[in-house]
Scaffold this active site. Structure first.
Site, PDB file in Angstrom:
ATOM      1  CG  HIS A 108      67.702  66.692  70.009  1.00 54.26           C
ATOM      2  ND1 HIS A 108      67.010  65.550  70.360  1.00 54.26           N
ATOM      3  CD2 HIS A 108      68.389  66.383  68.893  1.00 54.26           C
ATOM      4  CE1 HIS A 108      67.279  64.589  69.488  1.00 54.26           C
ATOM      5  NE2 HIS A 108      68.109  65.077  68.577  1.00 54.26           N
ATOM      6  CG  ASP A 110      69.683  66.340  64.731  1.00 54.16           C
ATOM      7  OD1 ASP A 110      69.464  65.891  65.870  1.00 54.16           O
ATOM      8  OD2 ASP A 110      69.270  65.787  63.687  1.00 54.16           O
ATOM      9  CG  HIS A 262      64.478  65.094  66.179  1.00 55.69           C
ATOM     10  ND1 HIS A 262      65.099  66.156  65.563  1.00 55.69           N
ATOM     11  CD2 HIS A 262      65.462  64.218  66.488  1.00 55.69           C
ATOM     12  CE1 HIS A 262      66.401  65.928  65.498  1.00 55.69           C
ATOM     13  NE2 HIS A 262      66.655  64.762  66.061  1.00 55.69           N
ATOM     14  NE  ARG A 277      72.094  63.094  62.530  1.00 55.10           N
ATOM     15  CZ  ARG A 277      72.383  63.741  63.666  1.00 55.10           C
ATOM     16  NH1 ARG A 277      71.585  63.648  64.715  1.00 55.10           N
ATOM     17  NH2 ARG A 277      73.467  64.480  63.754  1.00 55.10           N
TER      18      ARG A 277
HETATM   19  O1  LIG Z   1      66.611  57.659  67.230  1.00 60.44           O
HETATM   20  C1  LIG Z   1      65.820  58.453  66.723  1.00 60.44           C
HETATM   21  O2  LIG Z   1      64.688  58.162  66.366  1.00 60.44           O
HETATM   22  C2  LIG Z   1      66.255  59.875  66.513  1.00 60.44           C
HETATM   23  C3  LIG Z   1      67.665  60.081  66.899  1.00 60.44           C
HETATM   24  C4  LIG Z   1      68.092  61.496  66.678  1.00 60.44           C
HETATM   25  O3  LIG Z   1      67.887  62.360  67.481  1.00 60.44           O
HETATM   26  C5  LIG Z   1      68.756  61.818  65.422  1.00 60.44           C
HETATM   27  O4  LIG Z   1      68.969  60.929  64.596  1.00 60.44           O
HETATM   28  O5  LIG Z   1      69.062  62.997  65.221  1.00 60.44           O
HETATM   29 FE   LIG Z   2      68.543  64.232  66.710  1.00 54.56          FE
END
Ligand SMILES: O=C(O)CCC(=O)C(=O)O
Ligand SMILES: [Fe+2]
Length: 291
Positions: A108, A110, A262, A277
């Site tokens: 995806h 974000d 990602h 995040r």
């Molecule tokens: O947990 C992760 O490594 C990525 C999670 C994710 O998709 C994000 O933080 O946007």
């Molecule tokens: Fe993400």
């Protein structure tokens, strides 16, 4: 290859940028993100656009300093349109905790299911599993460039519908909505974006569809939409377009959400994995036909 970028400051060491591949990904060293100088932050912001995904090791960030860092790189959004922040003091922190179903094991980009998806994100490893739990990033600009010219020309003309309800309808039903980017999200409406996005800072084109949130291509048959998306997804996730990071506690990753996808590997059994995040406010995507 190592590039040393002068940070134009008499008091700080230059940043060292080690590229991980020809197109995207770089390890940045010689910087403490909690105490970085303004010229260092400027150099990081430029490197983010150039390399699309940056990795920093051995950082000492906590929720307060992660939010402060985010505000120096750009403007922060609240955690997520439907998922509330870490706590009352940190409404900007989106916490992914494997013990609370915090998984991102689908490719995806974000929050593409809103009119103005994030510019980028800054992710910190808070607790890592003993095994696995890597995250992978795909370079959507390199993927666009490596399509054949006729398929690029076709993609340039397409529009896609993005819908967050498959991934986040569950949260919404469980926890109620959130205010995000000045808008109340009580439910998620499908939204259209160009399939090829022109980067607002570099002018480079990238493939802007993702399996997490793109529901279909607008204005074509269902079979055509499925075939086109399958083609784009297979191409985006070719190994040549991927960088992969094995996390240690204290690592920070920063990505340009306008030109990457990602995927967080869910291959660590019952080990706990916690990531925090912060999300940088973005602008409305435009395609090659805009203006
Ligand atoms: O947990 C992760 O490594 C990525 C999670 C994710 O998709 C994000 O933080 O946007
Ligand atoms: Fe993400």
């Amino acid at each position: 290859m190592t590039l040393t970028v002068p940070s134009r400051s008499l008091t700080s060491e230059p940043l060292t940028i080690d590229r991980l591949g020809a197109h995207h990904g770089a390890q940045v060293s010689g910087i403490d993100l909690a105490t970085a100088s303004d010229p260092e932050i400027t150099a990081v912001r430029a490197a983010l656009v150039e390399h699309k995904v940056l990795f920093f090791s051995d950082q000492q960030l906590n929720p307060d300093s992660q939010v402060r860092l985010g505000r120096r790189i750009g403007e922060l959004t609240p955690s997520h349109p439907v998922v509330p922040g870490l706590d009352e003091e940190h409404p900007e922190i989106y916490a992914l905790d494997a013990a609370d179903n915090g998984f991102a094991d689908v490719w995806h980009t974000d929050v593409t299911f809103v009119r103005r998806p994030p510019l980028g994100s800054i992710l910190r490893a808070v607790q890592v599993p003993d095994v696995g739990g890597d995250t992978q990033w795909a370079d959507a600009a390199a993927a666009y460039t490596s399509l054949s010219a006729p398929v690029r020309a076709l993609a340039d003309q397409l529009t896609a519908v993005h819908d967050g309800s498959r991934e986040f309808g569950y949260y919404l039903a469980q926890r109620g909505g959130n205010t995000w980017d000045g808008k109340e999200y009580a439910r998620l409406e499908p939204i259209e974006h160009p399939v090829v996005r022109v980067h607002p800072e570099t002018g480079r084109r990238s493939l802007f569809v993702n399996p997490g949130f793109t529901s279909h291509i607008a204005g074509v048959s269902e079979a055509e939409s499925r075939a086109l998306l399958d083609l784009f997804y297979a191409h985006l996730t070719q190994p040549e377009h991927i960088v992969r990071h094995r996390w240690s506690v204290g690592d920070v990753a920063m990505w340009d959400n306008r030109a990457t996808l990602h995927y967080a590997n869910r291959d660590y059994g019952d080990f706990r994995r916690i990531m925090h995040r912060v999300t940088l406010r973005g602008d409305e995507p435009f395609g090659p036909r805009a203006g």
